[in-house]
Design a protein around this motif. Structure first.
Motif, short mmCIF file in Angstrom:
data_model
loop_
_atom_site.label_atom_id
_atom_site.label_comp_id
_atom_site.label_asym_id
_atom_site.label_seq_id
_atom_site.Cartn_x
_atom_site.Cartn_y
_atom_site.Cartn_z
N THR A 16 0.82 -1.21 0.00
CA THR A 16 0.00 0.00 0.00
C THR A 16 0.85 1.26 0.00
O THR A 16 0.36 2.35 0.33
CB THR A 16 -0.96 0.02 1.20
N SER A 17 2.11 1.13 -0.39
CA SER A 17 3.03 2.26 -0.41
C SER A 17 3.56 2.49 -1.81
O SER A 17 3.84 1.53 -2.54
CB SER A 17 4.22 2.01 0.52
N ALA A 18 3.70 3.76 -2.17
CA ALA A 18 4.42 4.08 -3.40
C ALA A 18 5.88 3.71 -3.23
O ALA A 18 6.40 3.66 -2.12
CB ALA A 18 4.28 5.57 -3.71
N MET A 19 6.55 3.45 -4.36
CA MET A 19 7.96 3.07 -4.35
C MET A 19 8.73 3.92 -5.34
O MET A 19 8.18 4.37 -6.34
CB MET A 19 8.10 1.59 -4.73
N GLY A 20 10.00 4.08 -5.06
CA GLY A 20 10.83 4.86 -5.98
C GLY A 20 12.18 4.22 -6.19
O GLY A 20 12.67 3.47 -5.34
N TRP A 21 12.76 4.50 -7.35
CA TRP A 21 14.15 4.16 -7.64
C TRP A 21 14.93 5.48 -7.74
O TRP A 21 14.50 6.41 -8.44
CB TRP A 21 14.30 3.39 -8.95
N PHE A 22 16.05 5.53 -7.07
CA PHE A 22 16.91 6.71 -7.05
C PHE A 22 18.31 6.28 -7.46
O PHE A 22 18.64 5.11 -7.44
CB PHE A 22 16.95 7.31 -5.64
N ARG A 23 19.14 7.25 -7.82
CA ARG A 23 20.53 6.94 -8.12
C ARG A 23 21.44 8.06 -7.64
O ARG A 23 21.02 9.21 -7.54
CB ARG A 23 20.73 6.68 -9.61
N GLN A 24 22.67 7.69 -7.38
CA GLN A 24 23.67 8.67 -6.97
C GLN A 24 24.99 8.33 -7.62
O GLN A 24 25.56 7.25 -7.37
CB GLN A 24 23.80 8.71 -5.45
N TYR B 33 19.32 2.97 -5.78
CA TYR B 33 18.64 2.65 -4.53
C TYR B 33 17.13 2.54 -4.76
O TYR B 33 16.57 3.35 -5.52
CB TYR B 33 18.87 3.74 -3.49
N CYS B 34 16.50 1.61 -4.09
CA CYS B 34 15.04 1.65 -4.05
C CYS B 34 14.62 2.19 -2.69
O CYS B 34 15.36 2.10 -1.70
CB CYS B 34 14.41 0.29 -4.33
N ALA B 35 13.45 2.78 -2.66
CA ALA B 35 12.95 3.40 -1.44
C ALA B 35 11.44 3.26 -1.37
O ALA B 35 10.76 3.24 -2.40
CB ALA B 35 13.34 4.87 -1.39
N CYS B 36 10.94 3.17 -0.15
CA CYS B 36 9.51 2.99 0.10
C CYS B 36 8.94 4.28 0.67
O CYS B 36 9.48 4.83 1.64
CB CYS B 36 9.30 1.84 1.07
N SER B 37 7.87 4.75 0.06
CA SER B 37 7.25 6.00 0.48
C SER B 37 6.34 5.81 1.69
O SER B 37 5.86 4.73 1.97
CB SER B 37 6.45 6.57 -0.68
N LYS B 38 6.09 6.91 2.38
CA LYS B 38 5.11 6.91 3.46
C LYS B 38 3.71 7.22 2.93
O LYS B 38 2.75 7.27 3.70
CB LYS B 38 5.50 7.90 4.56
N TYR B 39 3.60 7.41 1.62
CA TYR B 39 2.33 7.70 0.98
C TYR B 39 1.96 6.65 -0.06
O TYR B 39 2.81 5.87 -0.49
CB TYR B 39 2.38 9.07 0.30
N THR B 40 0.70 6.65 -0.49
CA THR B 40 0.26 5.71 -1.52
C THR B 40 0.57 6.21 -2.93
O THR B 40 0.73 5.42 -3.86
CB THR B 40 -1.24 5.45 -1.41
N SER B 41 0.65 7.54 -3.10
CA SER B 41 0.97 8.13 -4.40
C SER B 41 2.45 8.47 -4.46
O SER B 41 3.04 8.85 -3.46
CB SER B 41 0.14 9.39 -4.62
N LEU C 75 12.59 13.35 -1.85
CA LEU C 75 13.29 12.28 -1.14
C LEU C 75 12.81 12.15 0.30
O LEU C 75 12.84 11.06 0.88
CB LEU C 75 14.80 12.52 -1.16
N ASP C 76 12.37 13.24 0.90
CA ASP C 76 11.93 13.20 2.31
C ASP C 76 10.65 12.41 2.49
O ASP C 76 10.29 12.06 3.62
CB ASP C 76 11.72 14.63 2.82
N ASP C 77 9.95 12.11 1.39
CA ASP C 77 8.72 11.30 1.48
C ASP C 77 9.01 9.81 1.53
O ASP C 77 8.10 9.01 1.62
CB ASP C 77 7.81 11.61 0.30
N TYR C 78 10.30 9.46 1.43
CA TYR C 78 10.71 8.04 1.40
C TYR C 78 11.55 7.73 2.63
O TYR C 78 12.77 7.95 2.62
CB TYR C 78 11.49 7.76 0.12
N PRO C 79 10.95 7.23 3.70
CA PRO C 79 11.70 6.99 4.93
C PRO C 79 12.50 5.69 4.94
O PRO C 79 13.37 5.51 5.79
CB PRO C 79 10.61 6.95 6.02
N TYR C 80 12.21 4.76 4.02
CA TYR C 80 12.87 3.45 4.03
C TYR C 80 13.67 3.27 2.75
O TYR C 80 13.16 3.46 1.64
CB TYR C 80 11.84 2.33 4.15
N TRP C 81 14.94 2.88 2.92
CA TRP C 81 15.88 2.77 1.80
C TRP C 81 16.63 1.46 1.84
O TRP C 81 16.94 0.94 2.92
CB TRP C 81 16.89 3.92 1.87
N GLY C 82 16.94 0.95 0.65
CA GLY C 82 17.85 -0.17 0.55
C GLY C 82 19.29 0.32 0.58
O GLY C 82 19.55 1.52 0.66
#
Length: 124
Positions: A31-39, A95-103, A108-115
């Motif tokens: 039930t969480s949005a997900m994101g892929w990030f890179r650095q 990196y993948c990250a899990c959002s605290k929201y559904t959308s 980046l601050d909306d994603y509290p969980y990171w791989g």
């Protein structure tokens, strides 16, 4: 608490493809949005793609549109990033990250969980 583990990174020649996977455990992945990030070295972390909890809505930065595809499987608790036509400028730790929201969002601050990340290198 969501735990995330990325896999699928590696070294490819420019023009090649890779498929990243991010396996989630615990928490509310489905039930969480997900994101892929890179650095990249000496650069800020940036969002690459994001997907809503249903998978019906997605976002891509302009530089990867038409080449990368984000998807998710809420039964397998996994999110994917298919990367085609890779360019040397795509080289980074992803990196993948899990959002605290559904959308999805691009903040980046909306994603509290990171791989921990996986290295992607596209050689010229």
């Amino acid at each position: 608490q969501v735990q995330l583990v990325e896999s699928g990174g590696g070294l490819v020649q420019a023009g090649g493809s890779l498929r990243l996977s991010c396996a989630a455990s615990g928490g509310t992945f489905s039930t969480s949005a997900m994101g892929w990030f890179r650095q990249a070295p000496e650069k800020e972390r940036e969002i690459v793609a994001a997907i809503s909890w249903t998978g019906n809505s997605a976002y891509y930065i302009d530089s990867v549109k038409g080449r990368f595809t984000i998807s998710r499987d809420n039964v397998k608790n996994t999110v994917y990033l298919q990367m085609n036509s890779l360019k040397p400028e795509d080289t980074a730790v992803y990196y993948c990250a899990c959002s605290k929201y559904t959308s999805w969002s691009t903040d980046l601050d909306d994603y509290p969980y990171w791989g921990r990340g996986t290295q992607v290198t596209a050689s010229s």
